[in-house]
Design a protein around this motif. Structure first.
Motif, PDB file in Angstrom:
ATOM      1  N   LEU A 319       0.819  -1.201   0.000  1.00 46.02           N
ATOM      2  CA  LEU A 319       0.000   0.000   0.000  1.00 46.02           C
ATOM      3  C   LEU A 319       0.860   1.261   0.000  1.00 46.02           C
ATOM      4  N   VAL A 320       2.037   1.209   0.615  1.00 51.12           N
ATOM      5  CA  VAL A 320       2.909   2.374   0.671  1.00 51.12           C
ATOM      6  C   VAL A 320       3.331   2.787  -0.728  1.00 51.12           C
ATOM      7  N   ALA A 321       3.838   1.836  -1.504  1.00 48.69           N
ATOM      8  CA  ALA A 321       4.273   2.145  -2.869  1.00 48.69           C
ATOM      9  C   ALA A 321       3.109   2.641  -3.719  1.00 48.69           C
ATOM     10  N   GLN A 322       1.930   2.061  -3.519  1.00 45.97           N
ATOM     11  CA  GLN A 322       0.760   2.476  -4.287  1.00 45.97           C
ATOM     12  C   GLN A 322       0.387   3.916  -3.979  1.00 45.97           C
ATOM     13  N   LEU A 323       0.359   4.259  -2.691  1.00 43.01           N
ATOM     14  CA  LEU A 323      -0.035   5.612  -2.302  1.00 43.01           C
ATOM     15  C   LEU A 323       0.984   6.652  -2.760  1.00 43.01           C
ATOM     16  N   VAL A 324       2.277   6.351  -2.579  1.00 43.65           N
ATOM     17  CA  VAL A 324       3.319   7.312  -2.953  1.00 43.65           C
ATOM     18  C   VAL A 324       3.325   7.529  -4.467  1.00 43.65           C
ATOM     19  N   SER A 325       3.263   6.438  -5.211  1.00 44.17           N
ATOM     20  CA  SER A 325       3.288   6.545  -6.666  1.00 44.17           C
ATOM     21  C   SER A 325       2.053   7.276  -7.192  1.00 44.17           C
ATOM     22  N   ALA A 326       0.880   6.970  -6.614  1.00 47.43           N
ATOM     23  CA  ALA A 326      -0.349   7.624  -7.068  1.00 47.43           C
ATOM     24  C   ALA A 326      -0.364   9.102  -6.710  1.00 47.43           C
ATOM     25  N   GLU A 327       0.181   9.445  -5.559  1.00 43.09           N
ATOM     26  CA  GLU A 327       0.170  10.830  -5.105  1.00 43.09           C
ATOM     27  C   GLU A 327       1.134  11.702  -5.898  1.00 43.09           C
ATOM     28  N   LEU A 328       2.325  11.178  -6.180  1.00 40.16           N
ATOM     29  CA  LEU A 328       3.354  11.993  -6.809  1.00 40.16           C
ATOM     30  C   LEU A 328       3.506  11.725  -8.303  1.00 40.16           C
ATOM     31  N   GLY A 329       3.031  10.592  -8.750  1.00 39.24           N
ATOM     32  CA  GLY A 329       3.169  10.276 -10.156  1.00 39.24           C
ATOM     33  C   GLY A 329       4.601  10.046 -10.577  1.00 39.24           C
ATOM     34  N   ARG A 330       5.429   9.598  -9.637  1.00 43.34           N
ATOM     35  CA  ARG A 330       6.842   9.363  -9.918  1.00 43.34           C
ATOM     36  C   ARG A 330       7.199   7.926  -9.575  1.00 43.34           C
ATOM     37  N   PRO A 331       8.251   7.391 -10.197  1.00 48.40           N
ATOM     38  CA  PRO A 331       8.651   6.009  -9.873  1.00 48.40           C
ATOM     39  C   PRO A 331       9.164   5.914  -8.447  1.00 48.40           C
ATOM     40  N   VAL A 332       8.894   4.781  -7.832  1.00 51.48           N
ATOM     41  CA  VAL A 332       9.391   4.543  -6.479  1.00 51.48           C
ATOM     42  C   VAL A 332      10.482   3.493  -6.547  1.00 51.48           C
ATOM     43  N   ALA A 333      11.496   3.658  -5.723  1.00 53.09           N
ATOM     44  CA  ALA A 333      12.604   2.712  -5.643  1.00 53.09           C
ATOM     45  C   ALA A 333      12.498   1.998  -4.305  1.00 53.09           C
ATOM     46  N   ILE A 334      12.058   0.753  -4.356  1.00 51.61           N
ATOM     47  CA  ILE A 334      11.916  -0.046  -3.132  1.00 51.61           C
ATOM     48  C   ILE A 334      13.229  -0.778  -2.905  1.00 51.61           C
ATOM     49  N   ASP A 335      13.910  -0.446  -1.836  1.00 55.35           N
ATOM     50  CA  ASP A 335      15.226  -1.011  -1.602  1.00 55.35           C
ATOM     51  C   ASP A 335      15.143  -2.500  -1.309  1.00 55.35           C
ATOM     52  N   ALA A 336      16.132  -3.224  -1.813  1.00 55.03           N
ATOM     53  CA  ALA A 336      16.180  -4.667  -1.554  1.00 55.03           C
ATOM     54  C   ALA A 336      16.499  -4.961  -0.099  1.00 55.03           C
ATOM     55  N   HIS A 337      17.064  -3.986   0.592  1.00 58.97           N
ATOM     56  CA  HIS A 337      17.401  -4.157   2.007  1.00 58.97           C
ATOM     57  C   HIS A 337      16.767  -3.021   2.808  1.00 58.97           C
ATOM     58  N   PRO A 338      15.448  -2.969   2.912  1.00 57.08           N
ATOM     59  CA  PRO A 338      14.825  -1.812   3.568  1.00 57.08           C
ATOM     60  C   PRO A 338      15.217  -1.653   5.023  1.00 57.08           C
ATOM     61  N   LYS A 339      15.521  -2.761   5.700  1.00 57.23           N
ATOM     62  CA  LYS A 339      15.909  -2.677   7.104  1.00 57.23           C
ATOM     63  C   LYS A 339      17.385  -2.357   7.272  1.00 57.23           C
ATOM     64  N   HIS A 340      18.155  -2.453   6.184  1.00 59.17           N
ATOM     65  CA  HIS A 340      19.596  -2.292   6.297  1.00 59.17           C
ATOM     66  C   HIS A 340      20.148  -1.154   5.456  1.00 59.17           C
ATOM     67  N   ALA A 341      19.305  -0.516   4.636  1.00 65.12           N
ATOM     68  CA  ALA A 341      19.795   0.522   3.721  1.00 65.12           C
ATOM     69  C   ALA A 341      20.492   1.648   4.473  1.00 65.12           C
ATOM     70  N   ILE A 342      19.935   2.049   5.614  1.00 65.06           N
ATOM     71  CA  ILE A 342      20.512   3.173   6.356  1.00 65.06           C
ATOM     72  C   ILE A 342      21.855   2.791   6.966  1.00 65.06           C
ATOM     73  N   ALA A 343      21.952   1.580   7.493  1.00 64.03           N
ATOM     74  CA  ALA A 343      23.233   1.128   8.039  1.00 64.03           C
ATOM     75  C   ALA A 343      24.269   1.013   6.930  1.00 64.03           C
ATOM     76  N   LEU A 344      23.868   0.497   5.774  1.00 65.35           N
ATOM     77  CA  LEU A 344      24.790   0.358   4.649  1.00 65.35           C
ATOM     78  C   LEU A 344      25.254   1.730   4.150  1.00 65.35           C
ATOM     79  N   GLY A 345      24.311   2.677   4.059  1.00 66.55           N
ATOM     80  CA  GLY A 345      24.686   4.023   3.646  1.00 66.55           C
ATOM     81  C   GLY A 345      25.599   4.700   4.644  1.00 66.55           C
ATOM     82  N   SER A 346      25.344   4.477   5.929  1.00 64.44           N
ATOM     83  CA  SER A 346      26.215   5.048   6.968  1.00 64.44           C
ATOM     84  C   SER A 346      27.628   4.492   6.858  1.00 64.44           C
ATOM     85  N   ALA A 347      27.729   3.197   6.540  1.00 70.33           N
ATOM     86  CA  ALA A 347      29.052   2.591   6.374  1.00 70.33           C
ATOM     87  C   ALA A 347      29.777   3.192   5.174  1.00 70.33           C
TER      88      ALA A 347
END
Length: 610
Positions: A319-347
């Motif tokens: 539902l999150v991707a549906q709402l964001v895409s419908a509201e903004l009309g832009r592509p969404v990038a769903i990370d393969a590691h949603p729980k780890h993306a921030i830790a990986l970026g911090s590293a």
């Protein structure tokens, strides 16, 4: 040799390692890489964290603390077995555990650490996070960054993001929601406008909704349980875990069955994805509204977005991707590691330059990765009276709320007991200043302007634009006295020395060193740096005593990472003053006297053509 990125989440904590130009998730738990953000106090007063604390907490909930990240800044203590703890103390214990676990697995301590936090945290909460770092007794240099910036950096390492591309980050985690808009620059990412957030919005609220659904289906059986019966307590805790697992399963399944095994009833409750979406849709609508506000603040139209990054475990809900895409009309990038993306970026942030780090030298954003050239506009969190003095306060502009401040900051190493702090407390700091006056010159003449302190032997001498001949390092005799970082300056207990600065894409990048003498620098109630427009004359204390009357004062800070000033703040100041200078000030914003009299605790940098 490796660098460590840590995402201290509300419900889960993750870590990642950067070594030799590659990042990987650090295995913190036995069943999953991320561990529950849980701390438990045992009878013998020892502390358990993560999975072991979560297991033991099933039968000893009064000794366990979870979701304490939401309590940061709350003056009401958290009781563990009757003992009072603050949220920052519990966060420090979790930090200690994570770093210790990684060090044991890797066979040694990390060389540098980066810790993320929500973008909408203001100075007070970031100060408390810095205090948690100090309480954890971390010896390595520690850099703080915001979660959206870390997510964007990780995304940029996975997908091509061209300079000037604008991305939005929709970060729906376990306990908080963040929305931020960032622009890719040659030096990393810059946050545009005001990040938006909802501090009490996340997966744990959706878990509570599922648990309430089950409770309603059981017709009051849960209310009949004896709250003092250990078997009932453990059964209710297991039911909550079943509800969490059911919510997560509905990201891929259309319906699930929740097993209910209580002392007074054994049954199953069916839950469909449509039912879950009906429960959470009103809350998700609030996050979409916050994302819209972030876009308006950044003055960015949805059509200008390169993509919308969905990070955080709860963003996996379809539902999150549906709402964001419908509201903004832009592509969404769903990370393969949603729980780890921030830790990986911090590293990535702290590890990209790890091969250039020589212990025990400090790690700053400029030393580690260009992607940390970031800025945000933190909200103002009112600090309760009587709160402890934090080890470092975040940068503050002279004219909030239009000003923007640093999202990454390095925490000074602790002082040695017998003298001044080691070399790791001396920072070489980049500063990003939005130089509106100079940007106009750049656009009109197509040339680059910069500022430099000529006594840095490793920097080439200033040359006119178009001069392609070799350059030579200037001698100290050719550098005006006020631009030199002399031994007299460094005889002071606390000092600052500007080293170089360059205007790039309308932003002024300034580097400098600072010595805090092992104290706890703080703009609000400690020693800090005054960075101001000057004319080469050592200023008087009267002229610099307050942050509202000092002519040409640009910035007061105790930061060790990039920051961006708005055009309104610097317009006229850079144009009216031939130099930028820095001095050390105390908690009342009075300049600190130098050893030999006057207030020469820093130097100046001229505005020159390069």
């Amino acid at each position: 040799m490796y660098a460590l990125g840590i995402d201290l989440g509300t419900t889960f904590t993750a870590a990642a390692i950067c070594r030799d130009g590659r990042v990987e998730i650090a295995e913190l738990g036995s069943r999953a890489a991320a561990i529950p953000s849980v701390v438990l106090l045992r009878d013998d007063e020892t502390i358990l964290t993560g999975e072991s604390a979560n297991r033991r907490g099933l039968t000893e909930p009064h000794r366990m603390a979870r979701e304490f990240k939401r309590r940061l800044g709350d003056t009401t203590p958290i009781l563990l077995g009757g003992a009072p703890y603050s949220a920052e103390t519990l966060m420090s214990r979790l930090l200690q555990s994570v770093i210790g676990e990684v060090a044991q697995r890797e066979g040694g301590q990390p060389d540098a650490i980066c810790i993320s936090h929500p973008a909408n945290w203001g100075p007070y909460k970031t100060d408390l996070l810095q205090q948690a770092v100090r309480l954890a007794n971390i010896e390595q240099p520690v850099t703080l960054t915001t979660e959206p910036v870390a997510a964007a950096v990780f995304y940029a390492h996975q997908q091509r993001v061209d300079p000037d591309s604008v991305v939005a980050v929709y970060d729906l985690g376990g306990g908080t929601f963040d929305a931020a808009v960032l622009r890719k620059t040659p030096h990393g990412f810059t946050i545009l406008g005001q990040p938006e957030g909802i501090e009490r919005m996340g997966g744990i609220d959706f878990d509570a909704a599922v648990f309430h659904h089950v409770s309603q289906a059981l017709g009051g059986k849960l209310a009949e349980l004896d709250e003092d019966d250990p078997a009932s307590i453990a059964a209710a805790a297991r039911l909550r875990e079943e509800c969490v697992a059911a919510k997560e399963a509905l990201s891929s399944d259309t319906d699930v069955t929740i097993s209910v095994l209580l002392p007074n009833i054994a049954t199953e409750v069916r839950l469909t994805r449509a039912e879950l979406e009906a429960m959470v849709r009103p809350a998700l609508s609030e996050t979409i509204a916050a994302l819209r506000r972030a876009l308006r603040s950044a003055e960015v139209d949805p059509a200008q977005l390169h993509a919308v990054l969905l990070v955080g475990g709860s963003s996996r809900m379809p539902l999150v991707a549906q709402l964001v895409s419908a509201e903004l009309g832009r592509p969404v990038a769903i990370d393969a590691h949603p729980k780890h993306a921030i830790a990986l970026g911090s590293a990535w942030l702290v590890g990209d330059g790890a091969d250039a780090i020589t212990a025990p030298g400090p790690v700053t954003a400029s030393d580690t990765v260009t992607a940390s050239d970031t800025a945000s506009a933190p909200r103002s969190d009112p600090a309760p009276t009587g709160s402890a003095v934090p080890p470092r306060a975040s940068a503050r502009s002279m004219t909030p709320p239009s000003a923007t401040a640093a999202v990454g900051r390095a925490v000074a190493a602790p002082a040695t007991p017998d003298g001044p702090p080691p070399a790791s407390s001396r920072r070489r700091l980049p500063w990003l200043v939005a130089a509106a006056v100079l940007a106009v010159v750049l656009l009109a003449g197509g040339v680059s302007y910069g500022m430099t302190r000529g006594d840095t032997s490793e920097r080439p001498d200033l040359v006119e634009a178009g001069d392609t001949g070799p350059t030579a390092s200037p001698s100290a005799s050719t550098v005006p006295p006020d631009e030199q970082c002399t031994d007299e300056i460094k005889r002071n207990e606390r000092w600052v020395c500007l080293s170089a600065a360059t205007v790039t894409d309308g932003q002024l990048i300034v580097e400098f060193e600072v010595q805090w003498a092992g104290g706890a620098p703080s703009v609000g109630d400690g020693y800090h740096v005054h960075l101001y427009g000057g004319d080469g004359v050592d200023p008087s204390d009267e002229a610099m005593a307050t942050n509202t009357e000092a002519p040409g004062l640009l910035w007061m800070t105790d930061e060790t990472s990039p920051a961006t000033l708005s055009a309104d703040q610097v317009a006229g100041v850079v144009g009216e003053h031939p130099k930028i200078c820095a001095r050390i000030a105390d908690q009342w914003h009075h300049l600190v006297p130098a050893v030999d009299g006057g207030y020469t605790t820093g130097n100046c940098v001229p505005i020159s053509r390069v």
